[in-house]
Scaffold this motif. Structure first.
Motif, PDB file in Angstrom:
ATOM      1  N   PHE A   1       0.814  -1.217   0.000  1.00  0.00           N
ATOM      2  CA  PHE A   1       0.000   0.000   0.000  1.00  0.00           C
ATOM      3  C   PHE A   1       0.853   1.275   0.000  1.00  0.00           C
ATOM      4  CE2 PHE A   1      -2.526   3.301   2.134  1.00  0.00           C
ATOM      5  CZ  PHE A   1      -3.631   3.334   1.312  1.00  0.00           C
ATOM      6  N   MET A   2       1.779   1.366   0.931  1.00  0.00           N
ATOM      7  CA  MET A   2       2.557   2.612   1.061  1.00  0.00           C
ATOM      8  C   MET A   2       3.465   2.824  -0.146  1.00  0.00           C
ATOM      9  SD  MET A   2       1.762   4.506   3.464  1.00  0.00           S
ATOM     10  CE  MET A   2       0.597   4.372   4.805  1.00  0.00           C
ATOM     11  N   ALA A   3       4.126   1.758  -0.608  1.00  0.00           N
ATOM     12  CA  ALA A   3       5.004   1.901  -1.776  1.00  0.00           C
ATOM     13  C   ALA A   3       4.186   2.321  -2.993  1.00  0.00           C
ATOM     14  CB  ALA A   3       5.742   0.592  -2.040  1.00  0.00           C
ATOM     15  N   SER A   4       2.994   1.790  -3.105  1.00  0.00           N
ATOM     16  CA  SER A   4       2.147   2.150  -4.256  1.00  0.00           C
ATOM     17  C   SER A   4       1.794   3.630  -4.219  1.00  0.00           C
ATOM     18  CB  SER A   4       0.866   1.310  -4.266  1.00  0.00           C
ATOM     19  OG  SER A   4       1.168  -0.036  -4.518  1.00  0.00           O
ATOM     20  N   LEU A   5       1.449   4.148  -3.029  1.00  0.00           N
ATOM     21  CA  LEU A   5       1.139   5.583  -2.922  1.00  0.00           C
ATOM     22  C   LEU A   5       2.331   6.412  -3.394  1.00  0.00           C
ATOM     23  CD1 LEU A   5      -0.669   6.120   0.526  1.00  0.00           C
ATOM     24  CD2 LEU A   5      -1.720   5.897  -1.731  1.00  0.00           C
ATOM     25  N   ASP A   6       3.538   5.946  -3.049  1.00  0.00           N
ATOM     26  CA  ASP A   6       4.740   6.711  -3.395  1.00  0.00           C
ATOM     27  C   ASP A   6       5.114   6.607  -4.867  1.00  0.00           C
ATOM     28  OD1 ASP A   6       5.111   7.839  -0.897  1.00  0.00           O
ATOM     29  OD2 ASP A   6       6.231   6.113  -0.140  1.00  0.00           O
ATOM     30  N   CYS A   7       4.446   5.735  -5.607  1.00  0.00           N
ATOM     31  CA  CYS A   7       4.686   5.650  -7.059  1.00  0.00           C
ATOM     32  C   CYS A   7       3.838   6.665  -7.824  1.00  0.00           C
ATOM     33  CB  CYS A   7       4.336   4.255  -7.577  1.00  0.00           C
ATOM     34  SG  CYS A   7       5.480   2.988  -7.015  1.00  0.00           S
ATOM     35  N   LEU A   8       2.887   7.311  -7.122  1.00  0.00           N
ATOM     36  CA  LEU A   8       1.923   8.175  -7.820  1.00  0.00           C
ATOM     37  C   LEU A   8       2.434   9.597  -8.010  1.00  0.00           C
ATOM     38  CD1 LEU A   8      -1.314   6.936  -6.037  1.00  0.00           C
ATOM     39  CD2 LEU A   8      -0.841   6.759  -8.499  1.00  0.00           C
ATOM     40  N   ALA A   9       2.104  10.151  -9.150  1.00  0.00           N
ATOM     41  CA  ALA A   9       2.306  11.577  -9.405  1.00  0.00           C
ATOM     42  C   ALA A   9       1.236  12.344  -8.624  1.00  0.00           C
ATOM     43  CB  ALA A   9       2.155  11.849 -10.905  1.00  0.00           C
ATOM     44  N   PRO A  10       1.434  13.654  -8.383  1.00  0.00           N
ATOM     45  CA  PRO A  10       0.375  14.441  -7.738  1.00  0.00           C
ATOM     46  C   PRO A  10      -0.964  14.242  -8.453  1.00  0.00           C
ATOM     47  CG  PRO A  10       2.373  15.742  -7.927  1.00  0.00           C
ATOM     48  CD  PRO A  10       2.637  14.459  -8.669  1.00  0.00           C
ATOM     49  N   LEU A  11      -2.026  14.153  -7.681  1.00  0.00           N
ATOM     50  CA  LEU A  11      -3.394  13.917  -8.179  1.00  0.00           C
ATOM     51  C   LEU A  11      -3.586  12.511  -8.751  1.00  0.00           C
ATOM     52  CD1 LEU A  11      -4.105  17.367  -9.923  1.00  0.00           C
ATOM     53  CD2 LEU A  11      -4.689  16.672  -7.609  1.00  0.00           C
ATOM     54  N   GLY A  12      -2.621  11.625  -8.460  1.00  0.00           N
ATOM     55  CA  GLY A  12      -2.721  10.263  -8.976  1.00  0.00           C
ATOM     56  C   GLY A  12      -3.807   9.457  -8.287  1.00  0.00           C
TER      57      GLY A  12
ATOM     58  N   LYS B   1       0.968  13.429   0.238  1.00  0.00           N
ATOM     59  CA  LYS B   1       1.666  12.803  -0.892  1.00  0.00           C
ATOM     60  C   LYS B   1       1.209  13.368  -2.244  1.00  0.00           C
ATOM     61  CE  LYS B   1       2.776   8.543   1.627  1.00  0.00           C
ATOM     62  NZ  LYS B   1       4.239   8.602   1.596  1.00  0.00           N
ATOM     63  N   GLY B   2       0.425  14.437  -2.229  1.00  0.00           N
ATOM     64  CA  GLY B   2       0.102  15.095  -3.500  1.00  0.00           C
ATOM     65  C   GLY B   2      -1.356  15.028  -3.900  1.00  0.00           C
ATOM     66  N   SER B   3      -2.261  15.269  -2.935  1.00  0.00           N
ATOM     67  CA  SER B   3      -3.703  15.309  -3.245  1.00  0.00           C
ATOM     68  C   SER B   3      -4.132  14.071  -4.042  1.00  0.00           C
ATOM     69  CB  SER B   3      -4.065  16.582  -4.022  1.00  0.00           C
ATOM     70  OG  SER B   3      -3.682  17.724  -3.288  1.00  0.00           O
ATOM     71  N   LEU B   4      -3.778  12.923  -3.501  1.00  0.00           N
ATOM     72  CA  LEU B   4      -4.052  11.668  -4.210  1.00  0.00           C
ATOM     73  C   LEU B   4      -5.516  11.254  -4.069  1.00  0.00           C
ATOM     74  CD1 LEU B   4      -0.893   9.658  -3.043  1.00  0.00           C
ATOM     75  CD2 LEU B   4      -1.173  11.046  -5.121  1.00  0.00           C
ATOM     76  N   PHE B   5      -5.971  10.454  -5.022  1.00  0.00           N
ATOM     77  CA  PHE B   5      -7.281   9.806  -4.936  1.00  0.00           C
ATOM     78  C   PHE B   5      -7.055   8.359  -4.516  1.00  0.00           C
ATOM     79  CE2 PHE B   5      -7.783  13.293  -7.846  1.00  0.00           C
ATOM     80  CZ  PHE B   5      -9.047  13.791  -7.594  1.00  0.00           C
ATOM     81  N   LEU B   6      -7.974   7.828  -3.713  1.00  0.00           N
ATOM     82  CA  LEU B   6      -7.887   6.431  -3.272  1.00  0.00           C
ATOM     83  C   LEU B   6      -9.242   5.785  -3.469  1.00  0.00           C
ATOM     84  CD1 LEU B   6      -6.731   3.967  -1.648  1.00  0.00           C
ATOM     85  CD2 LEU B   6      -7.360   5.208   0.441  1.00  0.00           C
TER      86      LEU B   6
END
Ligand code: NDP
Length: 323
Positions: A220-231, A254-259
């Motif tokens: 989970f955490m590594a995946s979040l860190d693979c995302l560009a902002p707004l990913g 981590k950049g206004s991510l969507f989950l």
């Protein structure tokens, strides 16, 4: 009489019992199918272990199959006796015969064999909604696909490549990496330890707009860190266990991510959606853009052996159980 794999309690593969059951009669709006092939899916493990709650016991696990309609109840107009059909997402699959609401069936094109139909409905319709609706993949998008050599994974890799995406497949071994590359992955990463650094390198630091994560707890955490902002973090499975509760503040940090935590059931709940998603799947398979890899076949009575292999990460592509 019919035969089915039933569980009377949650537990390991040994709780699956091959038993005689009366062949059910279809009620109003239901159809009886003689199943020619049954699909194996990770969700079957979740229902067996109890991670997902059984509606009642004993339970016939399994959510996918293909076969022939042998009887219909009153009010059924969509299918007729003799039709070749397939379905996904309806418990009761591990059986020689089963009843199912008729509106959950789709007619299987003649060119698609029963074992291919049983292998592709659940994993293939999942790939369709993930790529076309949860996040709409566009040509040129770099995307991360976990378990890229698995059942859903091999379909996702091929379909995403067909859509013009650049696929980064994550797997646990070099053999699986080779298989993922042979099915559309442009890049492969073996293991999770260097995942973020590898994705950074592959994307020139831009990272990706979407991660398709079916592993859950471990990634989970590594995946979040693979995302560009707004990913978009698409957490669609828990092969390593469910993700523990998270502080949603990390999505901002981590950049206004969507989950999202999507499920096929929601995306095909409306009959019109089921028809559209399955038609799209039949199209990509008929065109040859996506090839369904049935890499393991077991007699249905040996479903326990199939579960052991799936949980031990020994399977690749799709697995079919033959009644
Ligand atoms: P797979 O064929 O992908 O098998 C699971 C794979 O997960 C393994 O081969 C392995 O690949 C990887 N994995 C990583 N960690 C573990 C672990 N601790 N234990 C076991 N496997 C692990 O299965 P499916 O194609 O049937 O399903 C893939 C995923 O998609 C599952 O999580 C499933 O729940 C989910 N799914 C979700 C749907 C939805 O609508 N939300 C619908 C369909 C499936 P490797 O060795 O390469 O790491």
């Amino acid at each position: 009489m019919s035969k089915a794999i039933r569980i009377h309690a949650n537990g390991g593969p040994e709780v699956m019992k091959w038993e005689d059951i009366p062949t059910p009669d279809p009620g109003p709006n239901e159809a009886l199918i003689k199943q020619e092939a049954v699909g194996l899916n990770y969700i079957d493990v979740y229902f067996r272990t109890g991670l997902y709650k059984a509606p009642s016991m004993p339970l016939i696990i399994g959510q996918e199959g293909a076969g022939v309609v042998t009887a219909i109840g009153s009010g059924v107009t969509d299918v007729a006796v003799g039709d070749r059909v397939a379905y996904a997402g309806s418990l009761g699959g591990y059986a020689t015969h089963r009843v199912i609401p008729a509106d959950r069936l789709v007619k299987l094109p003649d060119a698609i064999a029963f074992n291919t139909g049983a292998a592709m409905m659940l994993q293939g319709m999942t790939a369709q909604y993930l790529l076309r609706r949860t996040y709409h993949v566009n040509p040129g998008d770099p995307i991360v696909v976990h378990a890229a050599a698995g059942g859903v994974g091999l379909i996702l890799c091929q379909w995403a490549k067909h859509l013009g995406a650049t696929v980064i497949g994550v797997v646990s071994s070099e053999e699986k990496a080779e298989l993922a590359r042979a099915h559309g992955a442009h890049h492969t990463v073996v293991g999770y330890s260097s995942l973020v650094a590898d994705v950074k390198k592959i994307t020139g630091g831009a990272m990706v707009p979407v991660v398709y994560d079916s592993i859950g707890k471990d990634t989970f955490m590594a995946s979040l860190d693979c995302l560009a902002p707004l990913g978009m973090m698409v957490c669609y499975g828990n092969a390593s266990g469910p993700v523990p509760p998270v502080d949603i503040g990390i999505l901002a940090a981590k950049g206004s991510l969507f989950l999202t935590r999507p499920s096929l059931a929601t995306y095909t709940a409306k009959v019109a959606d089921l028809r559209k998603v399955s038609a799209d799947l039949f199209d990509v398979v008929a065109s040859g853009a996506v090839k369904i890899q049935v890499n393991q076949t077991y007699p249905l009575k040996d479903a326990a052996a199939a579960h052991i292999a799936l949980e031990a990460r020994k399977t690749t592509g799709s697995t079919v159980l033959v009644p």
